[in-house]
Design an enzyme around this catalytic site. Structure first.
Site, short mmCIF file in Angstrom:
data_model
loop_
_atom_site.label_atom_id
_atom_site.label_comp_id
_atom_site.label_asym_id
_atom_site.label_seq_id
_atom_site.Cartn_x
_atom_site.Cartn_y
_atom_site.Cartn_z
CD GLN A 63 -1.22 0.17 3.73
OE1 GLN A 63 -2.30 -0.41 3.67
NE2 GLN A 63 -0.84 0.82 4.82
N GLY A 64 0.24 2.40 -0.09
CA GLY A 64 0.96 3.67 0.02
C GLY A 64 1.99 3.88 -1.08
CB ILE A 65 5.28 5.63 -0.95
CG1 ILE A 65 4.72 6.92 -0.33
CG2 ILE A 65 6.40 5.95 -1.93
CD1 ILE A 65 5.67 7.62 0.64
CG ASP B 35 8.63 -9.69 8.96
OD1 ASP B 35 9.25 -8.61 8.94
OD2 ASP B 35 8.14 -10.18 10.00
NE ARG C 140 5.60 11.76 13.03
CZ ARG C 140 4.52 12.06 13.74
NH1 ARG C 140 4.60 12.09 15.07
NH2 ARG C 140 3.37 12.32 13.16
CE1 TYR D 127 9.16 7.24 9.84
CE2 TYR D 127 9.27 9.65 9.78
CZ TYR D 127 9.05 8.44 9.14
OH TYR D 127 8.73 8.43 7.80
CE LYS E 202 11.53 6.47 7.43
NZ LYS E 202 11.53 5.33 6.48
CG ASP F 284 -3.98 11.41 1.72
OD1 ASP F 284 -4.09 10.63 2.68
OD2 ASP F 284 -4.93 12.07 1.26
CB SER G 211 0.63 4.38 7.40
OG SER G 211 1.46 5.35 6.85
#
Ligand code: NAD
Length: 246
Positions: free
Chosen positions: A16-18, A59, A145, A148, A152, A182, A185
């Site tokens: 999903q997503g990007i 995974d 964040r 996170y 990154k 958008d 998640s």
């Protein structure tokens, strides 16, 4: 003629997503896409929507599974490590388990994938690696964040390190640093707040464009970086954040 004709691309977190948007864009540009994700249902939907895409459950936190998967892929031209998880909170709200999980999924997974696929690229003397970072990293300090952003930032360092070590083998490595995109998640993070309406407004308020980015906009950047158009581009981070970090 597609911009990725004849290339073989492996993606993580493509359910999903990007990741999904990029798998579709790579396929549209002529690549043979091997899309992986931990979620079999999402992969089934992707394969239904684009039958040319090969899907595999993977995974990326499982070293042996990554090794077994890589052993089945003979040749690879493009590796896009997308998998990542957003932990909320300051450093004081990040316990050891959360710290270790974030680094395992967001950074060590890239070590797992790259150590398996780089030797194949080295042998064929070509390859393009894209690693998913974020503008919330060493580029921009985002509140709540902490771990996170730390992961990154590590992705940026990892990508530059790989780029420096393998530039002589004609292997490029770049990182992509989106702002707020958008995706399911993001919607989940907004819905998970005590006041989702306020959370959405707060997210939107930091967008200088007045809107979130789309997964397809990030996919367009990934197509460019994966293609031979970017043959002279390596070791850099590519910000796509609608001006958030100006
Ligand atoms: P998402 O969070 O909506 O989807 C994540 C996907 O990862 C899901 O399909 C899920 O099944 C898969 N996944 C989860 N754990 C996995 C594991 N252990 N192994 C393999 N797959 C696993 O996707 P997104 O929002 O597009 O985010 C993708 C990447 O982009 C992440 O690394 C994220 O940090 C980064 N990013 C996202 C945004 C944003 O605003 N959405 C901004 C900057 C960076």
């Amino acid at each position: 003629m597609g911009r990725l004709d004849g290339k073989i691309a492996v993606l993580t977190a493509a359910g999903q997503g990007i990741g999904r948007a990029t798998a579709l864009a790579f396929a549209r540009e002529g690549a043979k896409v091997i899309a992986t994700d931990i979620n079999a249902d999402l992969l089934k939907k992707l394969a239904e929507d684009c039958p040319g895409i090969e899907t595999r459950v993977l995974d990326v936190t499982k070293t042996e599974d990554v090794k077994a998967f890589a052993a089945t892929v003979e040749k690879i031209d493009i590796l896009f490590n997308v998998a990542g998880y957003v932990h909320h909170g300051t450093i004081l709200e990040t316990d050891e388990k959360a710290w270790d999980f974030s680094f395992d999924l967001n950074v060590k997974s890239m070590w797992r994938m790259c150590t398996q696929f780089l030797p194949k690229m080295k042998q064929q003397k070509s390859g393009a690696i894209l690693n998913m970072s974020s503008v919330a990293s060493s580029i921009h300090g985002a509140p709540n964040r902490c771990v996170y952003g730390s992961t990154k930032a590590a992705v940026i360092g990892l990508s530059r390190g790989i780029a420096a070590d393998f530039v002589g083998d004609n292997i490029r490595c770049n990182s992509i640093c989106p702002g707020t995109i958008d995706t399911p998640s993001l919607q989940g993070r907004i819905e998970g707040q005590p006041d989702p309406q306020k959370a959405r407004k707060d997210f939107e308020a930091r967008q200088k464009t007045g809107r979130f980015g789309t997964p397809e906009e990030v996919a367009n950047l990934a197509v460019y970086l994966a293609s031979d158009e970017a043959v002279y581009v390596t070791g850099k981070e590519y910000v796509i954040d609608g001006g958030w970090s100006i």
